[in-house]
Scaffold this motif. Structure first.
Motif, mmCIF file in Angstrom:
data_model
loop_
_atom_site.group_PDB
_atom_site.id
_atom_site.type_symbol
_atom_site.label_atom_id
_atom_site.label_comp_id
_atom_site.label_asym_id
_atom_site.label_seq_id
_atom_site.Cartn_x
_atom_site.Cartn_y
_atom_site.Cartn_z
ATOM 1 N N MET B 1 0.973 -1.275 -0.189
ATOM 2 C CA MET B 1 0.035 0.004 -0.057
ATOM 3 C C MET B 1 0.954 1.229 -0.055
ATOM 4 N N ARG B 2 0.616 2.060 -0.708
ATOM 5 C CA ARG B 2 1.476 3.278 -1.156
ATOM 6 C C ARG B 2 0.911 4.226 -0.043
ATOM 7 N N VAL B 3 1.774 4.663 0.750
ATOM 8 C CA VAL B 3 1.330 5.647 2.031
ATOM 9 C C VAL B 3 0.515 6.960 1.250
ATOM 10 N N PRO B 4 1.107 7.472 0.296
ATOM 11 C CA PRO B 4 0.373 8.884 -0.383
ATOM 12 C C PRO B 4 -1.030 8.740 -0.616
ATOM 13 N N TYR B 5 -1.412 7.478 -0.955
ATOM 14 C CA TYR B 5 -2.779 7.422 -1.303
ATOM 15 C C TYR B 5 -3.641 7.219 0.121
ATOM 16 N N LEU B 6 -3.071 6.911 1.051
ATOM 17 C CA LEU B 6 -3.890 7.077 2.423
ATOM 18 C C LEU B 6 -4.372 8.278 2.819
ATOM 19 N N PHE B 7 -3.568 9.380 2.365
ATOM 20 C CA PHE B 7 -3.927 10.780 2.584
ATOM 21 C C PHE B 7 -5.324 11.263 1.762
ATOM 22 N N LEU B 8 -5.564 10.449 0.715
ATOM 23 C CA LEU B 8 -6.832 10.986 0.065
ATOM 24 C C LEU B 8 -7.970 10.334 0.557
ATOM 25 N N VAL B 9 -7.858 9.487 1.497
ATOM 26 C CA VAL B 9 -9.118 8.578 1.984
ATOM 27 C C VAL B 9 -10.208 9.374 2.694
ATOM 28 N N PRO B 10 -9.534 10.570 3.448
ATOM 29 C CA PRO B 10 -10.596 11.273 3.946
ATOM 30 C C PRO B 10 -11.312 11.955 2.977
ATOM 31 N N ALA B 11 -10.679 12.690 2.065
ATOM 32 C CA ALA B 11 -11.515 13.680 1.048
ATOM 33 C C ALA B 11 -12.314 12.647 0.478
ATOM 34 N N LEU B 12 -11.754 11.327 -0.273
ATOM 35 C CA LEU B 12 -12.736 10.369 -0.933
ATOM 36 C C LEU B 12 -14.003 10.119 -0.033
ATOM 37 N N VAL B 13 -13.880 9.844 1.223
ATOM 38 C CA VAL B 13 -15.070 9.558 1.931
ATOM 39 C C VAL B 13 -16.174 10.665 1.969
ATOM 40 N N ILE B 14 -15.694 11.666 2.079
ATOM 41 C CA ILE B 14 -16.409 12.898 2.096
ATOM 42 C C ILE B 14 -17.036 13.000 0.850
ATOM 43 N N ILE B 15 -16.373 12.928 -0.228
ATOM 44 C CA ILE B 15 -16.803 13.003 -1.651
ATOM 45 C C ILE B 15 -17.985 11.824 -1.849
ATOM 46 N N PHE B 16 -17.830 10.745 -1.414
ATOM 47 C CA PHE B 16 -18.608 9.541 -1.428
ATOM 48 C C PHE B 16 -19.853 9.886 -0.649
ATOM 49 N N LEU B 17 -19.619 10.207 0.513
ATOM 50 C CA LEU B 17 -20.914 10.381 1.282
ATOM 51 C C LEU B 17 -21.736 11.720 0.962
ATOM 52 N N ALA B 18 -21.152 12.502 0.409
ATOM 53 C CA ALA B 18 -21.792 14.083 -0.087
ATOM 54 C C ALA B 18 -22.476 14.109 -1.172
#
Ligand SMILES: Nc1ncnc2c1ncn2[C@@H]1O[C@H](COP(=O)(O)OP(=O)(O)O)[C@@H](O)[C@H]1O
Ligand SMILES: [Mg+2]
Lengths: 339, 293
Positions: B1-18
């Motif tokens: 697992m590439r670490v940088p992608y982990l940082f995208l997770v919060p944004a992606l969660v918000i985009i998905f939820l909203a």
């Protein structure tokens, strides 16, 4: 093909309390290559735009030949213009750009295609005809803009710092080409620049402008050797003319009556071991590649001397300076030449 | 697992939820039977879509929507360019006056515009003037389809032309002055300058393309103006009134007591409207990006 005459032309922009162009009298001969030279902000562009009709004169008259042009719109003046930033039409191909003046003015376009191709080959841009300006280098863009300007064979050809946005080697290349164009076309060229090398190398005559006023209009060598104002001496030449208060020179030099400032060009002074007219100490040296500049302190003045690049002078040593009296220029209090 | 992608997770969660979540949920809802009568959500596959697509009222609403969208976006684009030319070519003072007057319609609530332009308020007076006041013996018959569609398009363009005007003024201002001067010196007339330089610069401008896209997407949701016209044409409660856009239709199905709150069907309509909107925007984008190069 036309001469251009300016009579007491002035321009003051609204919201300004000084003239950008002030009382300019200038006669430009038919087929002449006239360069308007001056520092930035001196009113060169304004003067050129007055000739083009893009600005309206606040005072004075502009004539092409014997025809008064003041109330003639730019599109009816039969001129062409080249701009510093090229001003090509981004949505048109190179071909369409060059053909534009003919198509837009509704001139006879029976030979348009061959005309465009002839001009393109003259400027070595045939292979670029189908491209858009955005896909060209700066030098190529300026060639296109030259092509667009010459296709309608104007009476007067105006250029506003056409080479200033290009790098040094392209500049000298295009300088030669513009000069060649002038010979081939045989029309009046008016060329604005702040670059004295351009002015010197291209001009039949140079009109030197400062703060909106014409100081001198002459052949390049006359302007360089016999400036009628000390400011011209200090503006032309690299390095510029030395201007020394005559009081710093002592009695060793005979000056004309009324002289307060004496001028001499750095290349006209030699360092001699024998007879000398002035003595001073070297305070610094500047290496220029093909030559070397010595800064020599004489009384309260610093005199620049151009010496060969292989000569060795250490800072602090005294040097004897020699020159011929014929190379001295004399200026009065107000900067005017004393004759 | 590439670490940088982990940082995208919060944004992606918000985009998905909203953003994506609700659309996805709506899509699932549109595949079920769900209404006031039948509150248990039973899956029915594409049944809602099939019944919609076989319903002439829905097709009519789609047609009306497309007509109004293209009519009004086109008109406000053209009028916006004219207003922008008027402003950029007039003097300092006139310019200030014009631009403050021209932007007023944007500030008016669209429902008010709908009422203002509707037969009862504006045309009643105008017709009285035409028929009796000026004794012309004619009047504008606002019950003719061509007339009322034209007026609706016109009133929507009246609201939004100022937006195109503002963007177009900015685009015209950004054309290098030397290009215009070069053309002038080369002998171009004012019309040639507009045709060869100003107009190409306007339609090739990314700002205009974005404005066109936004306006197109927004126009598909056009509601207030056609809604207010429903009352004047005397078919206010009926489904399939001649000025029903898709959004007006959805609103009627929601609010009318004739229906049992058919929320799954309405959702299916919303999804179809979304599909039409996205397709249209994609076409506009493709068309304009081919203009750009
Ligand atoms: N459109 C304008 N409005 C007001 N002032 C101007 C305008 N154009 C030029 N000027 C002023 O006139 C003077 C001469 O400008 P310009 O002719 O562009 O000089 P140059 O081309 O020699 O650099 C400058 O002081 C400049 O600020
Ligand atoms: Mg300039």
């Amino acid at each position: 093909m036309s001469s251009v005459t300016l009579k007491k032309v002035s321009k003051r922009f609204t919201n300004s309390d000084v003239d950008a162009v002030s009382q300019v009298d200038l006669e430009i001969e038919n087929k002449e290559f006239l360069v308007i030279l001056g520092p930035s902000g001196s009113g060169k562009s304004s003067l050129l735009r007055l000739i083009a009709g893009l600005e309206e004169a606040s005072n004075g008259e502009v004539y092409f030949g014997n025809d008064l042009m003041n109330d003639i719109s730019p599109r009816e003046r039969d001129i062409s213009m080249v701009f510093q930033n090229f001003a090509l039409f981004p949505n048109m191909t190179v071909y369409e750009n060059i053909a534009f003046p003919i198509r837009a003015s509704g001139k006879d376009s029976t030979n348009l295609d061959s005309e465009v191709k002839k001009i393109a080959s003259m400027l070595q841009i045939e292979s670029l005809l189908d491209r858009k300006p955005g896909e060209l280098s700066g030098g190529e863009q300026q060639r296109v803009s030259l092509g667009r300007a010459i296709i309608k064979k104007p009476k007067v050809f105006l250029m506003d710092e056409p080479l200033s946005n290009l790098d040094a080697s392209l500049r000298s290349e295009l300088r030669t080409e513009i000069k060649k164009l002038h010979e081939e076309l045989g029309i009046t060229f008016i060329y604005v620049t702040h670059d004295q090398t351009e002015a010197m190398s291209m001009a039949d005559r140079i009109a030197l402008i400062k703060d909106g006023k014409l100081l001198q209009v002459d052949k390049p060598d006359v302007l360089y050797n016999n400036p009628n104002h000390s400011w011209i001496g200090s503006f032309l030449g690299m390095p510029a003319m030395n201007l020394v208060n005559s009081s710093d020179l002592g009695d060793s030099i005979s000056t004309k009556k009324g002289t307060t400032v004496v001028g001499i060009r750095p290349e006209n002074i030699t360092v001699s071991s024998g007879n000398s007219k002035l003595t001073g100490s070297v305070i610094s040296t500047e290496y220029l590649g093909d030559s070397q500049i010595l800064n020599v302190k004489i009384a309260n003045s610093v005199v620049k001397v151009k010496v060969p690049n292989d000569s060795k002078f250490s800072v602090g040593t005294d040097v004897n300076l020699d020159f011929s009296d014929g190379d001295l220029r004399f200026f009065s209090d107000d900067g005017k030449t004393v004759r | 697992m590439r670490v940088p992608y982990l940082f995208l997770v919060p944004a992606l969660v918000i985009i998905f939820l909203a953003l994506i979540g609700p659309v996805f949920q709506s899509f699932l809802l549109s595949l079920s039977e769900f209404s006031l009568v039948n509150p248990s959500q039973t899956p029915v596959g594409f049944q809602n879509y099939i019944s919609l697509l076989s319903d002439s009222v829905f097709w009519r609403a789609i047609q009306v929507t497309l007509l109004l969208v293209f009519g009004s976006v086109f008109l406000e684009f053209i009028v916006g360019i004219f207003l922008a030319l008027l402003i950029t070519s007039s003097g300092q003072r006139a310019r200030t006056w014009f631009s403050s007057i021209f932007v007023i319609p944007i500030a008016i609530a669209p429902i008010v515009t709908g009422v203002l332009w509707s037969p009862n308020s504006f045309f009643d007076d105008l017709n009285t003037l035409l028929y009796y006041g000026l004794s012309l013996g004619t009047y504008i018959d606002t019950s003719k389809p061509f007339t009322y569609y034209s007026i609706i398009v016109l009133s929507d363009a009246w609201i939004w032309a100022p937006l195109f005007m503002l963007v177009t003024v900015a685009v015209i201002r950004s054309i290098p002055k030397e290009q215009i001067e070069a053309a002038e010196v080369m002998g171009a007339s004012s019309f040639t300058k507009f045709q060869k330089i100003t107009f190409p610069a306007i339609i090739a401008s990314p700002a205009i393309v974005v404005t066109l896209l936004l306006r197109t997407a927004d126009a598909f949701r056009m509601f207030e103006v056609p809604y207010s016209w429903n009352f004047w044409l005397g078919q206010d409660s009926q489904l399939g009134a001649p000025v029903d856009t898709v959004s007006v239709l959805m609103w009627k199905m929601f609010s009318s007591t004739l229906y049992d709150f058919p929320i799954a069907q309405i959702t299916a309509m919303a999804i179809l409207l979304l599909a039409v909107t996205l397709t249209t925007c994609a076409l506009v984008l493709r068309r304009s990006s081919s203009l750009l190069d």
